[in-house]
Design a protein around this motif. Structure first.
Motif, PDB file in Angstrom:
ATOM      1  N   GLY A   1       0.812  -1.197   0.000  1.00 22.82           N
ATOM      2  CA  GLY A   1       0.000   0.000   0.000  1.00 22.82           C
ATOM      3  C   GLY A   1       0.851   1.255   0.000  1.00 22.82           C
ATOM      4  O   GLY A   1       2.092   1.198   0.052  1.00 22.82           O
ATOM      5  N   VAL A   2       0.199   2.399  -0.024  1.00 20.56           N
ATOM      6  CA  VAL A   2       0.902   3.670  -0.112  1.00 20.56           C
ATOM      7  C   VAL A   2       1.682   3.967   1.164  1.00 20.56           C
ATOM      8  O   VAL A   2       2.832   4.406   1.110  1.00 20.56           O
ATOM      9  N   ALA A   3       1.096   3.727   2.336  1.00 19.00           N
ATOM     10  CA  ALA A   3       1.758   4.061   3.595  1.00 19.00           C
ATOM     11  C   ALA A   3       3.077   3.315   3.785  1.00 19.00           C
ATOM     12  O   ALA A   3       4.098   3.932   4.113  1.00 19.00           O
ATOM     13  N   PRO A   4       3.132   1.982   3.570  1.00 19.07           N
ATOM     14  CA  PRO A   4       4.418   1.286   3.719  1.00 19.07           C
ATOM     15  C   PRO A   4       5.472   1.784   2.729  1.00 19.07           C
ATOM     16  O   PRO A   4       6.664   1.848   3.064  1.00 19.07           O
ATOM     17  N   LEU A   5       5.059   2.135   1.520  1.00 17.17           N
ATOM     18  CA  LEU A   5       6.020   2.628   0.535  1.00 17.17           C
ATOM     19  C   LEU A   5       6.589   3.982   0.946  1.00 17.17           C
ATOM     20  O   LEU A   5       7.763   4.272   0.722  1.00 17.17           O
ATOM     21  N   ALA A   6       5.759   4.819   1.561  1.00 19.63           N
ATOM     22  CA  ALA A   6       6.238   6.122   2.015  1.00 19.63           C
ATOM     23  C   ALA A   6       7.203   5.993   3.184  1.00 19.63           C
ATOM     24  O   ALA A   6       8.081   6.837   3.364  1.00 19.63           O
ATOM     25  N   ALA A   7       7.046   4.925   3.983  1.00 17.97           N
ATOM     26  CA  ALA A   7       7.854   4.748   5.191  1.00 17.97           C
ATOM     27  C   ALA A   7       8.990   3.752   5.012  1.00 17.97           C
ATOM     28  O   ALA A   7       9.477   3.166   5.979  1.00 17.97           O
ATOM     29  N   LEU A   8       9.447   3.563   3.787  1.00 20.05           N
ATOM     30  CA  LEU A   8      10.519   2.601   3.522  1.00 20.05           C
ATOM     31  C   LEU A   8      11.803   2.978   4.250  1.00 20.05           C
ATOM     32  O   LEU A   8      12.125   4.166   4.386  1.00 20.05           O
ATOM     33  N   PRO A   9      12.578   1.976   4.696  1.00 25.74           N
ATOM     34  CA  PRO A   9      13.881   2.278   5.297  1.00 25.74           C
ATOM     35  C   PRO A   9      14.885   2.715   4.229  1.00 25.74           C
ATOM     36  O   PRO A   9      14.721   2.412   3.044  1.00 25.74           O
ATOM     37  N   VAL A  10      15.923   3.414   4.649  1.00 25.98           N
ATOM     38  CA  VAL A  10      16.894   3.959   3.709  1.00 25.98           C
ATOM     39  C   VAL A  10      17.630   2.844   2.968  1.00 25.98           C
ATOM     40  O   VAL A  10      18.083   3.034   1.832  1.00 25.98           O
ATOM     41  N   ALA A  11      17.750   1.653   3.568  1.00 27.17           N
ATOM     42  CA  ALA A  11      18.451   0.541   2.902  1.00 27.17           C
ATOM     43  C   ALA A  11      17.741   0.149   1.614  1.00 27.17           C
ATOM     44  O   ALA A  11      18.389  -0.163   0.603  1.00 27.17           O
ATOM     45  N   ASP A  12      16.418   0.170   1.616  1.00 26.88           N
ATOM     46  CA  ASP A  12      15.665  -0.165   0.414  1.00 26.88           C
ATOM     47  C   ASP A  12      15.861   0.904  -0.661  1.00 26.88           C
ATOM     48  O   ASP A  12      15.952   0.595  -1.856  1.00 26.88           O
ATOM     49  N   LEU A  13      15.906   2.149  -0.248  1.00 31.37           N
ATOM     50  CA  LEU A  13      16.128   3.232  -1.209  1.00 31.37           C
ATOM     51  C   LEU A  13      17.518   3.117  -1.833  1.00 31.37           C
ATOM     52  O   LEU A  13      17.689   3.321  -3.040  1.00 31.37           O
TER      53      LEU A  13
END
Length: 309
Positions: free
Chosen positions: A56-68
């Motif tokens: 969903g949108v909320a988990p994608l907005a709160a991703l950890p920096v490692a995923d980015l």
């Protein structure tokens, strides 16, 4: 080849809503919206693969920096340059901030991520002789006399007033005859006043007199052969042919005439703040790039005059 991933209906809808939000903002061009949409769609597709499914949108907005960082590494591996990656990260951050505002998620990790370091590119203006030669020659390759007059008028206006090609082609019949000072709406809807030199006014007047299409207030000033709005690619093509005839570098593009306007004005003693206003730069630091060009040219002249032993 990476297999495309279908985004969840929620994420797809969020992406569409965000793009509609961008379209509603003043100054967000369709090209910018398309580029941002493509960047964010690739990012969301990567995250769906990387995290093992759509979210969903909320988990994608709160991703950890490692995923980015994993996404950024993936983009570099597929050949994305630093400047393109910086643009993509900017798009991702813009989308994430919007999504976090809607969902209440904590997007600190994504929004605080640092992009790649960029080496500042200096503007690449034409020399004064090169600019004059372009103005004199650009109409030579045209098959119709009025098209030659049109191309000459456009490039004279770009160089004489420091306009972007989009700004010049946004003029309408209501702007003719051109006044001594022209009101231009630039990026972000910001208005500025630019002087119109007599040579530019004369070139536009000559074009209008030769143009076979009627000039009305609501129609574009610069026309294509069939009477529609002039495609900026045709101006670029006319300059490509002219620079080949003149032996000018590939950097001799329509936008280079805007750079040339600023650089030559600065070399003649123009005030940096005044040049900022004429160009419509939001930040003085952008205009200061022209001082680096001026200094680089000064050193080039110095090296030629004082060659090393």
């Amino acid at each position: 080849m990476t297999t495309p991933v279908l985004l969840s209906p929620e994420v797809s809808a969020a992406l569409a809503d965000w793009l509609a939000h961008l379209r509603a903002l003043d100054g967000a061009s369709e090209n910018t919206i398309r580029a941002y949409g493509a960047d964010v769609a690739r990012y969301l597709g990567f995250m769906a693969r990387h995290r093992g499914g759509t979210e969903g949108v909320a988990p994608l907005a709160a991703l950890p920096v490692a995923d980015l960082r994993a996404w950024m590494a993936h983009e570099r591996d597929r050949g994305l340059g630093a400047r393109s990656l910086a643009r993509a990260l900017s798009a991702v951050k813009t989308f994430t901030a919007w999504a976090a505002d809607r969902s209440g998620a904590d997007a600190t990790a994504v929004l605080s991520a640092r992009g790649p370091k960029l080496k500042r590119r200096l503007p690449r203006p034409l020399s004064e002789d090169g600019a004059r030669a372009m103005l004199d020659d650009v109409g030579e390759g045209a098959r119709l006399p009025w098209v030659a007059a049109r191309d000459t008028a456009v490039v004279t206006l770009l160089y004489g007033s420091g306009l972007r090609i989009s700004e010049a082609l946004s003029l309408t019949g209501a702007d003719h005859p051109l006044p001594e000072v022209l009101r231009i709406r630039g990026k972000g809807g910001k208005e500025r006043l630019v002087p119109v030199l007599p040579a530019a006014r004369a070139a536009v007047t000559a074009y209008v007199a030769a143009c076979p299409h009627e000039m009305t207030a609501g129609e574009p000033l610069f026309r294509g052969v069939r009477g529609g709005a002039l495609n900026p690619r045709l101006v670029a093509l006319a300059m490509e042919k002219a620079r080949a005839r003149l032996g000018l570098p590939a950097s001799a593009t329509p936008h280079a005439l805007r750079h040339s306007f600023a650089t030559h004005l600065l070399a003649a003693g123009g005030d940096l703040r005044a040049i900022q206003e004429l160009l419509g730069h939001a930040s003085l630091s952008t205009t200061q790039g022209y001082t680096a060009v001026d200094a680089a040219r000064l050193m080039e002249v110095y090296e030629q005059a004082h060659p090393r032993a």
